[in-house]
Scaffold this active site. Structure first.
Site, mmCIF file in Angstrom:
data_model
loop_
_atom_site.group_PDB
_atom_site.id
_atom_site.type_symbol
_atom_site.label_atom_id
_atom_site.label_comp_id
_atom_site.label_asym_id
_atom_site.label_seq_id
_atom_site.Cartn_x
_atom_site.Cartn_y
_atom_site.Cartn_z
ATOM 1 N N THR A 1 11.439 -5.632 16.484
ATOM 2 C CA THR A 1 12.848 -5.478 16.845
ATOM 3 C C THR A 1 13.627 -6.779 16.762
ATOM 4 O OG1 THR A 1 12.369 -5.875 19.190
ATOM 5 C CG2 THR A 1 12.297 -3.575 18.417
ATOM 6 N N ASN B 1 0.832 -1.192 0.000
ATOM 7 C CA ASN B 1 0.000 0.000 0.000
ATOM 8 C C ASN B 1 0.878 1.259 0.000
ATOM 9 O OD1 ASN B 1 -2.410 1.545 0.151
ATOM 10 N ND2 ASN B 1 -3.360 -0.055 1.382
ATOM 11 N N ARG C 1 5.366 -8.262 20.155
ATOM 12 C CA ARG C 1 5.450 -9.554 20.844
ATOM 13 C C ARG C 1 4.316 -10.430 20.360
ATOM 14 N NH1 ARG C 1 1.550 -9.651 24.567
ATOM 15 N NH2 ARG C 1 0.739 -7.680 25.327
ATOM 16 N N HIS D 1 23.733 2.161 12.635
ATOM 17 C CA HIS D 1 24.745 3.181 12.893
ATOM 18 C C HIS D 1 25.409 2.865 14.217
ATOM 19 C CE1 HIS D 1 23.322 5.659 9.572
ATOM 20 N NE2 HIS D 1 22.108 5.304 9.945
#
Length: 194
Positions: free
Chosen positions: A171, A91, A186, A121
């Site tokens: 993550t 989308n 989660r 970084h």
């Protein structure tokens, strides 16, 4: 992330290997400018001009599978680092920071405003000030669904048939066949087979 002094590879070679690099390489600058130009052209095309849109995406991306759609606007760093499988729907507003590989499987659904971010970084201020960066690949396996506004961080693989709720930040890897939500995302339940 450190800056290896004895490495004789170009920054482009280092980036493609997933190693620390700086983006000041002339080849990288040229490739990034090409991708920006193609994305700009793509984003300005008439949505009804399906053939021209497919041709531009095929030129820009590493692979663009049959019967797949990416709605404009679409933004990426290099394009050739991103592959899209068959029958995938993306989308509006995908941002694909593809300094590392982004692999999007078959039958994937990506909601509006999703970010796939492979760039990393250094945490240490010196190397970051010296503009060192790196990357870790992102993989969306077949039949993944990312809700609107999902952010996927570097190094993440999302297993086939998994659903990620809108606004989640992924993550770490998610297994196949689950629903995950939140920041950080989660697992909240399994998905029934279908």
């Amino acid at each position: 992330m450190s800056s290896p002094v004895e490495d004789t590879r170009t920054m482009r070679e280092r980036m493609l290997a997933g190693d620390a690099y700086t983006a000041d390489d002339p080849d990288l600058a040229r490739e990034n400018a090409r991708a920006q130009s193609l994305a700009h052209r793509y984003n300005g095309l008439d949505p009804a001009d399906v053939d021209a849109r497919r041709e531009l995406l095929t030129d820009l991306l590493g692979a663009f599978g049959p019967d797949s759609t990416i709605r404009a606007p679409f933004h990426c760093d290099y394009g050739y680092q991103t592959t899209v499988g068959a029958r995938t729907f993306v989308n509006w507003g995908l941002v694909a920071l593809d300094v590392g590989r982004i692999t999007i499987g078959d039958d994937v659904q990506i909601g509006p405003g999703v970010q796939l971010l492979t760039a990393t970084h250094p945490v240490e201020p010196g190397p970051r000030r010296d503009k060192w960066e790196g990357s870790a690949p992102i993989t969306l396996e077949d039949n993944v669904w990312l809700g609107g506004g999902v952010v996927v961080l570097p190094g993440v693989t999302i297993g086939r048939d998994t659903v990620v709720g809108a606004g989640s930040v992924v993550t770490r890897d998610l297994p196949a066949g689950v629903v995950a939500v939140g920041n950080p995302a989660r697992v909240v339940r399994s998905v029934d087979g279908g």
